[in-house]
Design a protein around this motif. Sequence first.
Motif, short mmCIF file in Angstrom:
data_model
loop_
_atom_site.label_atom_id
_atom_site.label_comp_id
_atom_site.label_asym_id
_atom_site.label_seq_id
_atom_site.Cartn_x
_atom_site.Cartn_y
_atom_site.Cartn_z
N PHE A 352 -61.22 80.01 42.60
CA PHE A 352 -62.51 79.36 42.38
C PHE A 352 -62.74 78.26 43.42
CE2 PHE A 352 -64.88 75.87 40.36
CZ PHE A 352 -66.07 76.53 40.06
N GLU A 353 -61.70 77.46 43.64
CA GLU A 353 -61.84 76.36 44.60
C GLU A 353 -62.01 76.88 46.03
OE1 GLU A 353 -59.17 72.89 42.37
OE2 GLU A 353 -58.15 74.49 43.49
N ILE A 354 -61.26 77.95 46.35
CA ILE A 354 -61.40 78.53 47.70
C ILE A 354 -62.83 79.03 47.91
CG2 ILE A 354 -60.89 80.69 48.95
CD1 ILE A 354 -58.86 78.79 49.73
N ASN A 355 -63.37 79.68 46.89
CA ASN A 355 -64.73 80.21 47.03
C ASN A 355 -65.74 79.10 47.25
OD1 ASN A 355 -63.91 82.79 46.83
ND2 ASN A 355 -64.26 82.97 44.61
N ARG A 356 -65.58 78.04 46.46
CA ARG A 356 -66.51 76.91 46.62
C ARG A 356 -66.33 76.26 47.98
NH1 ARG A 356 -66.95 72.72 41.88
NH2 ARG A 356 -68.44 71.88 43.33
N ALA A 357 -65.08 76.11 48.39
CA ALA A 357 -64.81 75.47 49.68
C ALA A 357 -65.38 76.32 50.82
CB ALA A 357 -63.31 75.26 49.87
N PHE A 358 -65.24 77.65 50.69
CA PHE A 358 -65.72 78.54 51.74
C PHE A 358 -67.26 78.48 51.85
CE2 PHE A 358 -66.70 82.83 53.53
CZ PHE A 358 -66.17 82.57 54.78
N GLN A 359 -67.92 78.38 50.71
CA GLN A 359 -69.39 78.24 50.74
C GLN A 359 -69.78 76.97 51.49
OE1 GLN A 359 -70.73 78.13 46.70
NE2 GLN A 359 -70.16 80.26 46.33
N GLU A 360 -69.07 75.88 51.20
CA GLU A 360 -69.36 74.60 51.87
C GLU A 360 -69.07 74.71 53.36
OE1 GLU A 360 -70.81 71.94 50.51
OE2 GLU A 360 -70.99 73.24 48.76
N ASP A 373 -59.73 70.45 61.90
CA ASP A 373 -58.95 70.33 60.67
C ASP A 373 -59.52 69.26 59.75
OD1 ASP A 373 -57.27 72.28 61.50
OD2 ASP A 373 -55.62 70.96 62.08
N GLY A 374 -59.94 68.14 60.34
CA GLY A 374 -60.48 67.03 59.54
C GLY A 374 -61.69 67.47 58.74
N ASP A 375 -62.52 68.37 59.33
CA ASP A 375 -63.71 68.85 58.61
C ASP A 375 -63.28 69.67 57.40
OD1 ASP A 375 -65.79 67.87 60.35
OD2 ASP A 375 -65.05 69.32 61.82
N ILE A 376 -62.27 70.52 57.62
CA ILE A 376 -61.81 71.37 56.52
C ILE A 376 -61.19 70.52 55.42
CG2 ILE A 376 -60.21 73.24 55.92
CD1 ILE A 376 -60.76 74.35 58.72
N GLU A 377 -60.41 69.54 55.82
CA GLU A 377 -59.82 68.63 54.82
C GLU A 377 -60.91 67.93 54.03
OE1 GLU A 377 -55.90 67.64 57.51
OE2 GLU A 377 -57.51 66.18 57.33
N ALA A 378 -61.95 67.47 54.74
CA ALA A 378 -63.03 66.75 54.04
C ALA A 378 -63.70 67.66 53.02
CB ALA A 378 -64.04 66.24 55.05
N ILE A 379 -63.89 68.93 53.38
CA ILE A 379 -64.50 69.87 52.43
C ILE A 379 -63.60 70.01 51.21
CG2 ILE A 379 -65.04 72.31 52.04
CD1 ILE A 379 -65.94 72.44 54.98
#
Length: 522
Positions: A352-360, A373-379
């Motif tokens: 669930f979290e991966i899906n939401r993170a991927f949408q963002e 990497d910093g952008d991905i961490e922030a998401i």
Amino acid sequence: MSGNRIRIFDTTLRDGEQAPGCSMTPREKLRIAKALAELNVDVIEAGFPAASPGDFESVKAIADEDFGPVICGLARCNPEDIEKVHAAVKGAKRHRIHVFVATSQIHREYKLKMAKEEIIKSAVGAVTMARELCDDVEFSPEDASRTEHSYLAEVVSAAIEAGATTVNIPDTVGYTVPAEFDRLFRYLIEHVGGINDITLSVHCHDDLGMAVANSLAAVHAGARQVECTINGIGERAGNCSLEEIVMALKTRSEFFGLHTDIETTRLYPTSRLVSSVTGMHVPRNKAIVGENAFAHEAGIHQHGMLQHSSTYEIMRPQDVGISRSSLVLGKHSGRHAFRDRVRELGFDLDEFEINRAFQEFKKLADKKKDLYDGDIEAIIMHVDSSSPGPWVMKSLEVHSSTEHKARAKVVLVGENGEHVEERAEGDGPIAASFQALERVTGVDLTLKKFEVRSASMGGDAQGEVTVTVEHNGVSYRGHGTSVDTVEAGSRAYLEVINRVLRRQQRGEIAAADSAAATRATI
Ligand code: KIV
Ligand code: ZN
């Protein structure tokens, strides 16, 4: 108890949370407890259950999840506190009651107004009662480092006789220095009967910048548990930093001959999580987890590094979970690549979290060409904390100039799908946006602090905004991330508004005389 394993007792959720501006919501505490379990700490001090019903519930929620480490709660030496800790922690298979009483002359005279004998009696009574409820009992003589050595030895002996299984020696005010603390531990080991049958622990504060050095002195002298916090957060100047003590023991293992069971590759992700949740940003030059901790700028250093990394590097960034690559993913990256990168960065997200993170991630990739990497961490930091409503931001429009007041228009979507629009003016775009959000939702907040931090590199880097606000005397913190700072701030503000509204819906706080009903729906 000797041996060469050092137990790591994490008190981020108790002593760390006591730091001004570091309070966390129960959900945030649960998330951190899970991360601490993944880091493989031995003990999580989850809170001080007698401090408030909220603290009690948070400790209980963490204990009931039973993530693996021993779950501990703090108690003063009185039956009510001890019973509350027991009720809160008993859901965890392995749980601990931690009782404390101050022992130094200053605390005896000015704080407790108790004689030496009374304090011993109180400690013995508390440890005895705690042992009746639980096999694992820790005792701390608060301000131990400023306590007369012989009296400290007397208190500690009495606590051990009463059944304490761990005795912790705190440098409560960060006053001691390594050589002196080393002497104190050796003195106690020599003079306290039964001390070799219990775990001797150390707990240092950083008022003079020596919390880690003093903790190392204590383990060198014989302590086998270190109390510490992620990023060293805590009262005043903070506590001994977990990542620093763990890496000092690992990097200098040939000197100390000791080890911890910490999964060091989780240090960096855990540090990022705590900094994001608390809004306490890690200084760039902070040892182990600071942005510059592994950066080599000077030409002579870079040259040496190219010849052999050991010339200037005593630890590898990968060992602490930093696997920074410059450009990572972009607009065309797929879900698999995203998931792999998330894993490489040390995060363990469910489907669930991966899906939401991927949408963002996809939304961000439309706005920002290069994703670091910093952008991905922030998401990831915000994918879980982004609140589920009742209000969701549909759009935000701001106009500002040096000539006129700034103007903002927000459109929010409510629980029933209704779109509500409001406009407002303010001294700047942020003030105007916050005002418009308050108009839609009917929640008035007082802004206390607005902090911005860049999540990654480049002119189009995302801004991570943390707002600290007050509502009816209660302080809240919200986080938001966007390539646009005003939007990030507004998201952070809306996160708090939603939290206030959810508390009102649950009846935890009085509902405002909401004027939302009178608002235009578009
Ligand atoms: O600093 C301190 O003395 C404490 C004790 C309660 C362990 O935090
Ligand atoms: Zn402390």
